[in-house]
Motif scaffolding. Structure first.
Motif, PDB file in Angstrom:
ATOM      1  N   ARG A 145       0.825  -1.192   0.000  1.00 31.56           N
ATOM      2  CA  ARG A 145       0.000   0.000   0.000  1.00 31.56           C
ATOM      3  C   ARG A 145       0.873   1.261   0.000  1.00 31.56           C
ATOM      4  NH1 ARG A 145      -1.850  -2.742   4.255  1.00 31.56           N
ATOM      5  NH2 ARG A 145      -1.271  -1.054   5.689  1.00 31.56           N
ATOM      6  N   PHE A 146       0.309   2.339  -0.520  1.00 26.07           N
ATOM      7  CA  PHE A 146       0.979   3.630  -0.461  1.00 26.07           C
ATOM      8  C   PHE A 146       1.008   4.074   1.001  1.00 26.07           C
ATOM      9  CE2 PHE A 146       0.809   8.261  -0.329  1.00 26.07           C
ATOM     10  CZ  PHE A 146       1.885   8.585  -1.127  1.00 26.07           C
ATOM     11  N   PRO A 147       2.080   4.625   1.529  1.00 32.28           N
ATOM     12  CA  PRO A 147       3.327   4.979   0.841  1.00 32.28           C
ATOM     13  C   PRO A 147       4.417   3.924   0.966  1.00 32.28           C
ATOM     14  CG  PRO A 147       3.327   5.962   3.008  1.00 32.28           C
ATOM     15  CD  PRO A 147       2.041   5.167   2.910  1.00 32.28           C
ATOM     16  N   TYR A 148       4.044   2.710   1.469  1.00 31.36           N
ATOM     17  CA  TYR A 148       5.071   1.709   1.763  1.00 31.36           C
ATOM     18  C   TYR A 148       5.686   1.118   0.494  1.00 31.36           C
ATOM     19  CZ  TYR A 148       2.511   2.206   6.100  1.00 31.36           C
ATOM     20  OH  TYR A 148       1.885   2.728   7.207  1.00 31.36           O
ATOM     21  N   ASP A 149       5.075   1.404  -0.662  1.00 29.06           N
ATOM     22  CA  ASP A 149       5.659   0.928  -1.919  1.00 29.06           C
ATOM     23  C   ASP A 149       6.835   1.798  -2.363  1.00 29.06           C
ATOM     24  OD1 ASP A 149       4.080   3.133  -2.394  1.00 29.06           O
ATOM     25  OD2 ASP A 149       3.109   2.335  -4.188  1.00 29.06           O
ATOM     26  N   ASN A 150       7.135   2.837  -1.604  1.00 30.69           N
ATOM     27  CA  ASN A 150       8.288   3.697  -1.892  1.00 30.69           C
ATOM     28  C   ASN A 150       9.492   3.160  -1.112  1.00 30.69           C
ATOM     29  OD1 ASN A 150      10.204   5.682  -2.202  1.00 30.69           O
ATOM     30  ND2 ASN A 150       8.920   7.359  -1.459  1.00 30.69           N
ATOM     31  N   ARG A 151      10.417   2.551  -1.818  1.00 30.36           N
ATOM     32  CA  ARG A 151      11.559   1.909  -1.163  1.00 30.36           C
ATOM     33  C   ARG A 151      12.441   2.901  -0.406  1.00 30.36           C
ATOM     34  NH1 ARG A 151      12.973  -3.487  -2.495  1.00 30.36           N
ATOM     35  NH2 ARG A 151      11.705  -4.358  -4.176  1.00 30.36           N
ATOM     36  N   GLN A 152      12.375   4.165  -0.758  1.00 32.97           N
ATOM     37  CA  GLN A 152      13.230   5.133  -0.078  1.00 32.97           C
ATOM     38  C   GLN A 152      12.879   5.269   1.402  1.00 32.97           C
ATOM     39  OE1 GLN A 152      16.016   6.483  -1.501  1.00 32.97           O
ATOM     40  NE2 GLN A 152      15.408   4.986  -3.049  1.00 32.97           N
ATOM     41  N   LEU A 153      11.657   4.865   1.754  1.00 38.25           N
ATOM     42  CA  LEU A 153      11.278   4.907   3.162  1.00 38.25           C
ATOM     43  C   LEU A 153      12.107   3.928   3.998  1.00 38.25           C
ATOM     44  CD1 LEU A 153       7.376   5.103   2.950  1.00 38.25           C
ATOM     45  CD2 LEU A 153       8.979   6.957   3.439  1.00 38.25           C
ATOM     46  N   ILE A 154      12.683   2.931   3.326  1.00 36.46           N
ATOM     47  CA  ILE A 154      13.500   1.956   4.050  1.00 36.46           C
ATOM     48  C   ILE A 154      14.721   2.633   4.662  1.00 36.46           C
ATOM     49  CG2 ILE A 154      14.783  -0.226   3.851  1.00 36.46           C
ATOM     50  CD1 ILE A 154      13.019  -0.924   1.462  1.00 36.46           C
ATOM     51  N   LEU A 155      15.158   3.748   4.079  1.00 38.91           N
ATOM     52  CA  LEU A 155      16.308   4.462   4.638  1.00 38.91           C
ATOM     53  C   LEU A 155      16.022   4.905   6.071  1.00 38.91           C
ATOM     54  CD1 LEU A 155      17.332   6.648   1.563  1.00 38.91           C
ATOM     55  CD2 LEU A 155      18.623   4.731   2.549  1.00 38.91           C
ATOM     56  N   GLY A 156      14.798   5.356   6.313  1.00 41.11           N
ATOM     57  CA  GLY A 156      14.424   5.749   7.670  1.00 41.11           C
ATOM     58  C   GLY A 156      14.404   4.551   8.613  1.00 41.11           C
ATOM     59  N   TRP A 157      13.863   3.438   8.116  1.00 42.94           N
ATOM     60  CA  TRP A 157      13.829   2.210   8.925  1.00 42.94           C
ATOM     61  C   TRP A 157      15.246   1.781   9.276  1.00 42.94           C
ATOM     62  CZ3 TRP A 157      15.741  -2.637   9.105  1.00 42.94           C
ATOM     63  CH2 TRP A 157      15.098  -3.566   9.921  1.00 42.94           C
ATOM     64  N   ARG A 158      16.129   1.823   8.306  1.00 39.78           N
ATOM     65  CA  ARG A 158      17.512   1.404   8.543  1.00 39.78           C
ATOM     66  C   ARG A 158      18.190   2.296   9.578  1.00 39.78           C
ATOM     67  NH1 ARG A 158      19.959  -1.631   4.044  1.00 39.78           N
ATOM     68  NH2 ARG A 158      21.915  -0.568   4.519  1.00 39.78           N
ATOM     69  N   THR A 159      17.901   3.585   9.531  1.00 37.73           N
ATOM     70  CA  THR A 159      18.496   4.501  10.510  1.00 37.73           C
ATOM     71  C   THR A 159      18.069   4.138  11.925  1.00 37.73           C
ATOM     72  OG1 THR A 159      18.542   6.303   8.892  1.00 37.73           O
ATOM     73  CG2 THR A 159      18.660   6.916  11.219  1.00 37.73           C
ATOM     74  N   LEU A 160      16.820   3.721  12.074  1.00 37.74           N
ATOM     75  CA  LEU A 160      16.284   3.426  13.398  1.00 37.74           C
ATOM     76  C   LEU A 160      16.643   2.026  13.899  1.00 37.74           C
ATOM     77  CD1 LEU A 160      12.695   4.932  12.956  1.00 37.74           C
ATOM     78  CD2 LEU A 160      14.535   5.861  14.380  1.00 37.74           C
ATOM     79  N   PHE A 161      16.674   1.047  12.987  1.00 39.28           N
ATOM     80  CA  PHE A 161      16.686  -0.337  13.448  1.00 39.28           C
ATOM     81  C   PHE A 161      17.811  -1.220  12.905  1.00 39.28           C
ATOM     82  CE2 PHE A 161      12.116   0.972  13.178  1.00 39.28           C
ATOM     83  CZ  PHE A 161      11.910   1.116  14.545  1.00 39.28           C
TER      84      PHE A 161
END
Length: 415
Positions: A145-161
Motif C-alpha cells: 500500500r501507499f506509501p510503503y511501496d516507496n523503497r526510499q522509506l526503508i532508509l528511515g527504517w535502517r536509521t532506526l533499526f
C-alpha cells in the motif's frame, strides 16, 4: 634416454595435476556441503520456496501489515535468479541489505540478523546456491500500500533499526556460548519472531528476544529472556536440545510457526551446534516478577467460567493430559506448571484448542502425536472456559480469557 626422462616428467606432471584437480574438487565439495548446512541453519527454504514450488525459486507470498511481499528467486538462473551475481554481490546483500545495484531490500528479509554472518559462511552459502538447479521464474512484484511501496522509506527504517556488522564474540564468554549466540542472533534470526514488532515494523535493541505477536499470523512468539514465558534458565541442556532437534521434550512441545522452524532447519543442525544454542539460550534468561494475582474477570463470572472449563476439560482433554494436568511427556505435554499456558498472552493455548496441530515430523520423532481441533465441537464460551481452567488450575498462575478472544481467533490463518 632423453625421451624417456621427458616422458617420466610429463607423466609425473599429469599425475600431479590430476591430484591437484581432485583436491580442488574435494575442497569445492566441502564448501558446498558446508553451505547447504548453513542454508539449513538460516532456514532459507522457509521463505524462498513457495508451497508446491521449486527449491529456492521464490514467489512465496509474505503478508505484512503494509501489504504483501513476494520472495525472490535465489537459484543460479542468470536472468531471473542470482546466476550473474558474484560472491562479493551476495555478501553485500547479506551484510548490507542492498541488491548488487544498490537497491534497498525490504526488511522482511532478515538482513538485520544476516549482517552478523561471516564472509566465509556467506561464501559457502553462495557456493551452495550456485550448485543447485537453476529455475527460470521471474520475481513477482510486491503488492504494498501507499506509501510503503516507496523503497526510499526503508532508509528511515535502517536509521532506526539496522546496525551493520559481523558478529563479534564476547571475550568473557566461552567459545560454545559465542557459537550459540552467532547462530541465534545471526543465521537463525530468532529475533525476527521472538522480539516485539512496533508500528514501523522494527524492534529496538533493548527489546530483543522479549517476545511478541507475530504480525499477520496470530501466533505469539514467547520471550526468550523471561522465565515466565520461554526463558530457559531452569531447563536442562538436554530438555532444550531435545526441543530444538525433535520438537518435543520433557518440558514442552512446539507447534505453529516454531514447528516449521524445527522441521525445516533446527533438526538438521549438529549436536555441537544445537548444544551451543541451548547454552546461549539458557544464559540469556533472566528472572521475571510473578504474574499479577488478580483476574481480569469479576470473581463470580470467573468462577462460573472455570467451573464450566473443568467440565469441558474432564470430558475432552483429561484422557491425554491427565486429570491433574500431568500429561504423558514427551508425546502429550503436561499442562500443569507449563510456561506456555501461563504467559500473559493466551493466543497460543486458544489456537491449540481451536485448531489443534502436530509437532514437526523429525528424524528424532518421525511420527509425532497430534492434538485434534475442537473448533467444530466447542462454542466460544466453552473454548474460553477450558483455556481459563488450564491457565488457573493445578497451581498455574495465568489469567482467564474471554469468549470474545476465542471468537477473534476462529478465523486466524492456520500457519
Amino acid at each position: 634416454m632423453m625421451g624417456s626422462r621427458l616422458s617420466i616428467t610429463l607423466l609425473a606432471l599429469a599425475a600431479f595435476t590430476t591430484a591437484a584437480q581432485a583436491q580442488d574438487k574435494d575442497k569445492t565439495g566441502d564448501i558446498i556441503a558446508r553451505g547447504e548446512y548453513l542454508a539449513r541453519a538460516g532456514d532459507c527454504t522457509a521463505c524462498h520456496t513457495a508451497p508446491e514450488g521449486r527449491l529456492f525459486a521464490g514467489g512465496r507470498a509474505m503478508p505484512t501489515p503494509f501489504g504483501t511481499l513476494y520472495t525472490s528467486n535465489i537459484t543460479p538462473d542468470p536472468e531471473t535468479g542470482i546466476g550473474k551475481w558474484s560472491a562479493d554481490d551476495f555478501y553485500r546483500t547479506m551484510h548490507n541489505g542492498r541488491f548488487p545495484d544498490g537497491g534497498l531490500i525490504y526488511p522482511a528479509m532478515p538482513f538485520a540478523s544476516y549482517t552478523k554472518v561471516t564472509r566465509a559462511d556467506s561464501d559457502a552459502i553462495f557456493a551452495y546456491l550456485r550448485s543447485i538447479p537453476p529455475v527460470s521464474q521471474r520475481n513477482r512484484p510486491h503488492e504494498l500500500r501507499f506509501p510503503y511501496d516507496n523503497r526510499q522509506l526503508i532508509l528511515g527504517w535502517r536509521t532506526l533499526f539496522f546496525s551493520e556488522g559481523e558478529f563479534k564474540p564476547d571475550p568473557t564468554k566461552s567459545a560454545e556460548w559465542n557459537r550459540g549466540a552467532y547462530l541465534v542472533e545471526g543465521l537463525g534470526h530468532c529475533g525476527m519472531c521472538h522480539s516485539p514488532i512496533n508500528a514501523l515494523g522494527g524492534t529496538s535493541q533493548s527489546d530483543a528476544f522479549k517476545g511478541g505477536l507475530i504480525p499477520m499470523q496470530n501466533w505469539y512468539a514467547p520471550s526468550l529472556t523471561s522465565n515466565r514465558e520461554a526463558g530457559l534458565g531452569d531447563w536442562s541442556i538436554k530438555d532444550i536440545t531435545d526441543l530444538l532437534q525433535t520438537g518435543v521434550s520433557a518440558r514442552g512441545v512446539v507447534y505453529g510457526p516454531m514447528a516449521e522452524v524445527v522441521h525445516n532447519s533446527l533438526q538438521y543442525l549438529s549436536d555441537e551446534d544445537t548444544k551451543a544454542m541451548a547454552v546461549y539460550l539458557k544464559g540469556i534468561s533472566e528472572p521475571s516478577p510473578p504474574p499479577p494475582a488478580s483476574s481480569a474477570l469479576p470473581t463470580t463470572e470467573s468462577s462460573l467460567l472455570i467451573s464450566l472449563g473443568k467440565t469441558v476439560y474432564d470430558k475432552n482433554c483429561a484422557s491425554c493430559h491427565g486429570t491433574q494436568g500431568e500429561g504423558k511427556p514427551p508425546h502429550w505435554p503436561p499442562l500443569a506448571n507449563n510456561q506456555s499456558i501461563e504467559m500473559q498472552s493466551a493466543v497460543n493455548p486458544i489456537r491449540m484448542v481451536l485448531n489443534g496441530g502436530y509437532p514437526p515430523g523429525t528424524n528424532g520423532n518421525p511420527m509425532p502425536y497430534g492434538m485434534p481441533p475442537f473448533a467444530g465441537l466447542l462454542s466460544d464460551n466453552e473454548v474460553a472456559a477450558v483455556v481459563s481452567y488450564i491457565r488457573t488450575a493445578w497451581g498455574n498462575r495465568g489469567t482467564p480469557v474471554s469468549a470474545r478472544e476465542a471468537n477473534e481467533l476462529r478465523s486466524a490463518p492456520l500457519n
